[in-house]
Design a protein around this motif. Structure first.
Motif, PDB file in Angstrom:
ATOM      1  N   TRP A 115       0.813  -1.210   0.000  1.00  0.00           N
ATOM      2  CA  TRP A 115       0.000   0.000   0.000  1.00  0.00           C
ATOM      3  C   TRP A 115       0.849   1.264   0.000  1.00  0.00           C
ATOM      4  CZ3 TRP A 115      -4.174  -2.073  -1.429  1.00  0.00           C
ATOM      5  CH2 TRP A 115      -4.634  -3.267  -0.863  1.00  0.00           C
ATOM      6  N   PRO A 116       0.441   2.274  -0.776  1.00  0.00           N
ATOM      7  CA  PRO A 116       1.197   3.529  -0.812  1.00  0.00           C
ATOM      8  C   PRO A 116       0.975   4.354   0.446  1.00  0.00           C
ATOM      9  CG  PRO A 116      -0.791   3.751  -2.126  1.00  0.00           C
ATOM     10  CD  PRO A 116      -0.731   2.304  -1.671  1.00  0.00           C
ATOM     11  N   GLU A 117       1.974   5.131   0.797  1.00  0.00           N
ATOM     12  CA  GLU A 117       1.885   6.040   1.933  1.00  0.00           C
ATOM     13  C   GLU A 117       2.272   7.439   1.455  1.00  0.00           C
ATOM     14  OE1 GLU A 117       4.600   4.413   4.748  1.00  0.00           O
ATOM     15  OE2 GLU A 117       3.463   2.549   5.049  1.00  0.00           O
ATOM     16  N   VAL A 118       1.412   8.415   1.722  1.00  0.00           N
ATOM     17  CA  VAL A 118       1.699   9.805   1.339  1.00  0.00           C
ATOM     18  C   VAL A 118       1.807  10.645   2.607  1.00  0.00           C
ATOM     19  CG1 VAL A 118       0.996  11.765  -0.092  1.00  0.00           C
ATOM     20  CG2 VAL A 118       0.408   9.435  -0.807  1.00  0.00           C
ATOM     21  N   GLU A 119       0.667  10.924   3.213  1.00  0.00           N
ATOM     22  CA  GLU A 119       0.616  11.587   4.515  1.00  0.00           C
ATOM     23  C   GLU A 119      -0.726  11.249   5.135  1.00  0.00           C
ATOM     24  OE1 GLU A 119      -0.628  16.072   3.211  1.00  0.00           O
ATOM     25  OE2 GLU A 119       1.442  15.466   2.792  1.00  0.00           O
ATOM     26  N   GLY A 120      -0.846  11.474   6.435  1.00  0.00           N
ATOM     27  CA  GLY A 120      -1.962  10.937   7.206  1.00  0.00           C
ATOM     28  C   GLY A 120      -3.336  11.141   6.614  1.00  0.00           C
ATOM     29  N   SER A 121      -3.710  12.381   6.301  1.00  0.00           N
ATOM     30  CA  SER A 121      -5.067  12.656   5.838  1.00  0.00           C
ATOM     31  C   SER A 121      -5.331  12.063   4.458  1.00  0.00           C
ATOM     32  CB  SER A 121      -5.313  14.168   5.815  1.00  0.00           C
ATOM     33  OG  SER A 121      -4.391  14.816   4.945  1.00  0.00           O
ATOM     34  N   ILE A 122      -4.332  12.055   3.599  1.00  0.00           N
ATOM     35  CA  ILE A 122      -4.493  11.472   2.265  1.00  0.00           C
ATOM     36  C   ILE A 122      -4.575   9.954   2.366  1.00  0.00           C
ATOM     37  CG2 ILE A 122      -3.384  11.152   0.014  1.00  0.00           C
ATOM     38  CD1 ILE A 122      -2.234  14.001   0.382  1.00  0.00           C
ATOM     39  N   ASP A 123      -3.741   9.374   3.215  1.00  0.00           N
ATOM     40  CA  ASP A 123      -3.790   7.923   3.410  1.00  0.00           C
ATOM     41  C   ASP A 123      -5.164   7.503   3.939  1.00  0.00           C
ATOM     42  OD1 ASP A 123      -1.151   7.995   2.644  1.00  0.00           O
ATOM     43  OD2 ASP A 123      -0.352   7.696   4.656  1.00  0.00           O
ATOM     44  N   GLU A 124      -5.765   8.331   4.786  1.00  0.00           N
ATOM     45  CA  GLU A 124      -7.086   8.014   5.333  1.00  0.00           C
ATOM     46  C   GLU A 124      -8.150   8.047   4.245  1.00  0.00           C
ATOM     47  OE1 GLU A 124     -10.977   8.424   6.866  1.00  0.00           O
ATOM     48  OE2 GLU A 124      -9.933  10.086   5.876  1.00  0.00           O
ATOM     49  N   VAL A 125      -8.027   8.977   3.312  1.00  0.00           N
ATOM     50  CA  VAL A 125      -8.970   9.042   2.188  1.00  0.00           C
ATOM     51  C   VAL A 125      -8.845   7.790   1.327  1.00  0.00           C
ATOM     52  CG1 VAL A 125      -9.528  10.238   0.042  1.00  0.00           C
ATOM     53  CG2 VAL A 125      -9.104  11.555   2.129  1.00  0.00           C
ATOM     54  N   VAL A 126      -7.617   7.373   1.041  1.00  0.00           N
ATOM     55  CA  VAL A 126      -7.405   6.170   0.237  1.00  0.00           C
ATOM     56  C   VAL A 126      -8.003   4.955   0.943  1.00  0.00           C
ATOM     57  CG1 VAL A 126      -5.660   4.616  -0.740  1.00  0.00           C
ATOM     58  CG2 VAL A 126      -5.348   7.094  -0.886  1.00  0.00           C
ATOM     59  N   GLU A 127      -7.801   4.874   2.241  1.00  0.00           N
ATOM     60  CA  GLU A 127      -8.324   3.745   3.012  1.00  0.00           C
ATOM     61  C   GLU A 127      -9.853   3.724   2.997  1.00  0.00           C
ATOM     62  OE1 GLU A 127      -7.882   0.326   5.288  1.00  0.00           O
ATOM     63  OE2 GLU A 127      -6.188   1.591   4.693  1.00  0.00           O
ATOM     64  N   ARG A 128     -10.465   4.856   3.292  1.00  0.00           N
ATOM     65  CA  ARG A 128     -11.924   4.919   3.477  1.00  0.00           C
ATOM     66  C   ARG A 128     -12.681   4.934   2.154  1.00  0.00           C
ATOM     67  NH1 ARG A 128     -14.605   9.698   3.674  1.00  0.00           N
ATOM     68  NH2 ARG A 128     -12.650  10.775   4.167  1.00  0.00           N
ATOM     69  N   CYS A 129     -12.190   5.688   1.198  1.00  0.00           N
ATOM     70  CA  CYS A 129     -12.950   5.916  -0.032  1.00  0.00           C
ATOM     71  C   CYS A 129     -12.574   4.977  -1.169  1.00  0.00           C
ATOM     72  CB  CYS A 129     -12.767   7.360  -0.505  1.00  0.00           C
ATOM     73  SG  CYS A 129     -13.356   8.598   0.657  1.00  0.00           S
ATOM     74  N   LEU A 130     -11.439   4.299  -1.021  1.00  0.00           N
ATOM     75  CA  LEU A 130     -11.029   3.408  -2.104  1.00  0.00           C
ATOM     76  C   LEU A 130     -10.793   1.985  -1.619  1.00  0.00           C
ATOM     77  CD1 LEU A 130     -10.370   3.308  -5.128  1.00  0.00           C
ATOM     78  CD2 LEU A 130      -7.970   3.676  -4.536  1.00  0.00           C
ATOM     79  N   LYS A 131      -9.848   1.797  -0.712  1.00  0.00           N
ATOM     80  CA  LYS A 131      -9.493   0.437  -0.306  1.00  0.00           C
ATOM     81  C   LYS A 131     -10.672  -0.312   0.301  1.00  0.00           C
ATOM     82  CE  LYS A 131      -5.618  -0.202   1.900  1.00  0.00           C
ATOM     83  NZ  LYS A 131      -4.515   0.011   2.871  1.00  0.00           N
ATOM     84  N   ASP A 132     -11.452   0.366   1.145  1.00  0.00           N
ATOM     85  CA  ASP A 132     -12.600  -0.303   1.755  1.00  0.00           C
ATOM     86  C   ASP A 132     -13.651  -0.683   0.715  1.00  0.00           C
ATOM     87  OD1 ASP A 132     -11.412  -0.049   4.203  1.00  0.00           O
ATOM     88  OD2 ASP A 132     -12.734   1.547   4.941  1.00  0.00           O
ATOM     89  N   VAL A 133     -13.785   0.136  -0.326  1.00  0.00           N
ATOM     90  CA  VAL A 133     -14.800  -0.113  -1.352  1.00  0.00           C
ATOM     91  C   VAL A 133     -14.395  -1.258  -2.275  1.00  0.00           C
ATOM     92  CG1 VAL A 133     -16.059   0.900  -3.293  1.00  0.00           C
ATOM     93  CG2 VAL A 133     -15.542   2.293  -1.272  1.00  0.00           C
ATOM     94  N   ILE A 134     -13.112  -1.294  -2.659  1.00  0.00           N
ATOM     95  CA  ILE A 134     -12.665  -2.277  -3.647  1.00  0.00           C
ATOM     96  C   ILE A 134     -12.192  -3.584  -3.027  1.00  0.00           C
ATOM     97  CG2 ILE A 134     -11.989  -0.420  -5.231  1.00  0.00           C
ATOM     98  CD1 ILE A 134      -9.068  -1.005  -4.564  1.00  0.00           C
ATOM     99  N   ALA A 135     -12.204  -3.668  -1.707  1.00  0.00           N
ATOM    100  CA  ALA A 135     -11.668  -4.853  -1.030  1.00  0.00           C
ATOM    101  C   ALA A 135     -12.214  -6.178  -1.574  1.00  0.00           C
ATOM    102  CB  ALA A 135     -11.929  -4.755   0.474  1.00  0.00           C
ATOM    103  N   PRO A 136     -13.518  -6.309  -1.869  1.00  0.00           N
ATOM    104  CA  PRO A 136     -14.026  -7.604  -2.357  1.00  0.00           C
ATOM    105  C   PRO A 136     -13.556  -7.964  -3.768  1.00  0.00           C
ATOM    106  CG  PRO A 136     -15.808  -6.222  -1.491  1.00  0.00           C
ATOM    107  CD  PRO A 136     -14.617  -5.349  -1.651  1.00  0.00           C
ATOM    108  N   TYR A 137     -12.922  -7.018  -4.447  1.00  0.00           N
ATOM    109  CA  TYR A 137     -12.589  -7.235  -5.854  1.00  0.00           C
ATOM    110  C   TYR A 137     -11.131  -7.636  -6.079  1.00  0.00           C
ATOM    111  CZ  TYR A 137     -17.123  -5.072  -6.533  1.00  0.00           C
ATOM    112  OH  TYR A 137     -18.463  -4.794  -6.486  1.00  0.00           O
TER     113      TYR A 137
END
Length: 230
Positions: A115-137
């Motif tokens: 997983w990529p790391e940028v900075e805290g708030s951006i990483d949280e957006v990636v986690e919540r808005c992308l990784k959590d959504v695409i996890a089943p795929y």
């Protein structure tokens, strides 16, 4: 491209640098790095399209072959290398093939970025808005890499490896383009549409600042190496 630090470590694994095999080479990024260390590199992939479009180097020879069954000679290689692909192999067959083509004093190395790391708030957006959504795929094989290959039964003595990160300097558009390349992102889009990705972009815009601003994107590498085959 992979960092120079990685190939310096790979060079330290073996005394002889005559020939290396890059399994599942893809576009040949790792093969090009290996070509600066070894006199010659054999780079194979099951995809003819990948081989046709791979990076060229004078001492890299590409071929279309399964990694579990090749036409290479016994004891041919000083090093066997796998970049971003070990989790796709049929291990029962693959380890036999590696053992066959690797010289007794040779070494094996595999690595992949997670997983990529940028900075805290951006990483949280990636986690919540992308990784959590695409996890089943995601394909289940990817979990082997995410777990640091801890569930892969390596038939060799594992060597100590350094912590190495893949570093990119990207603006927001480049970072979003990278997230779009994820196979799970594309599968999710095919199934439910692109709205989730547009929402992720809108959320990221709130935290990135000027979208033209270049930020450091860090991908830690999972790195395993071994010698002394059993």
């Amino acid at each position: 491209m992979y960092p120079r630090e990685l190939f310096n470590f790979i060079a330290s694994l073996v005394e002889s640098h005559d020939e290396a095999w890059d399994c599942a080479t893809g576009s040949g990024q790792a093969a090009i790095g290996l070509s600066t260390i070894f006199d010659s590199v054999e780079a194979s992939d099951i995809s003819e399209e990948q081989i046709e479009n791979a990076f060229e180097a004078e001492n890299v020879r590409y071929s279309v072959q399964q990694s579990e069954s090749t036409n290479f000679l016994n004891d041919q290689f000083d090093l066997v290398n796998v970049a971003q692909a070990l989790h796709w192999f049929d291990f029962d067959r693959y380890w036999d093939e590696v053992h066959r083509v690797l010289r007794p004093e040779g070494a094996f190395v595999a690595y992949g970025y997670v997983w990529p790391e940028v900075e805290g708030s951006i990483d949280e957006v990636v986690e919540r808005c992308l990784k959590d959504v695409i996890a089943p795929y995601w394909a289940e094989n990817n979990r082997l890499l995410w777990d640091g290959y801890r569930d892969v039964g390596f038939p060799f003595q594992r060597l100590q490896t350094p912590q190495i990160d893949l570093i990119n300097h990207w603006d927001m558009g480049q970072f979003l383009s990278y997230l779009h390349t994820w196979s799970a992102t594309r599968r999710c889009m095919d199934h439910i549409g692109v709205e989730f990705f547009e929402l992720a972009k809108m959320e990221m815009e709130k935290h990135w600042g000027d979208p033209r601003e270049v930020k450091v994107v860090r991908n830690p590498l999972t790195l395993v190496a071994g010698a002394a085959w059993s």
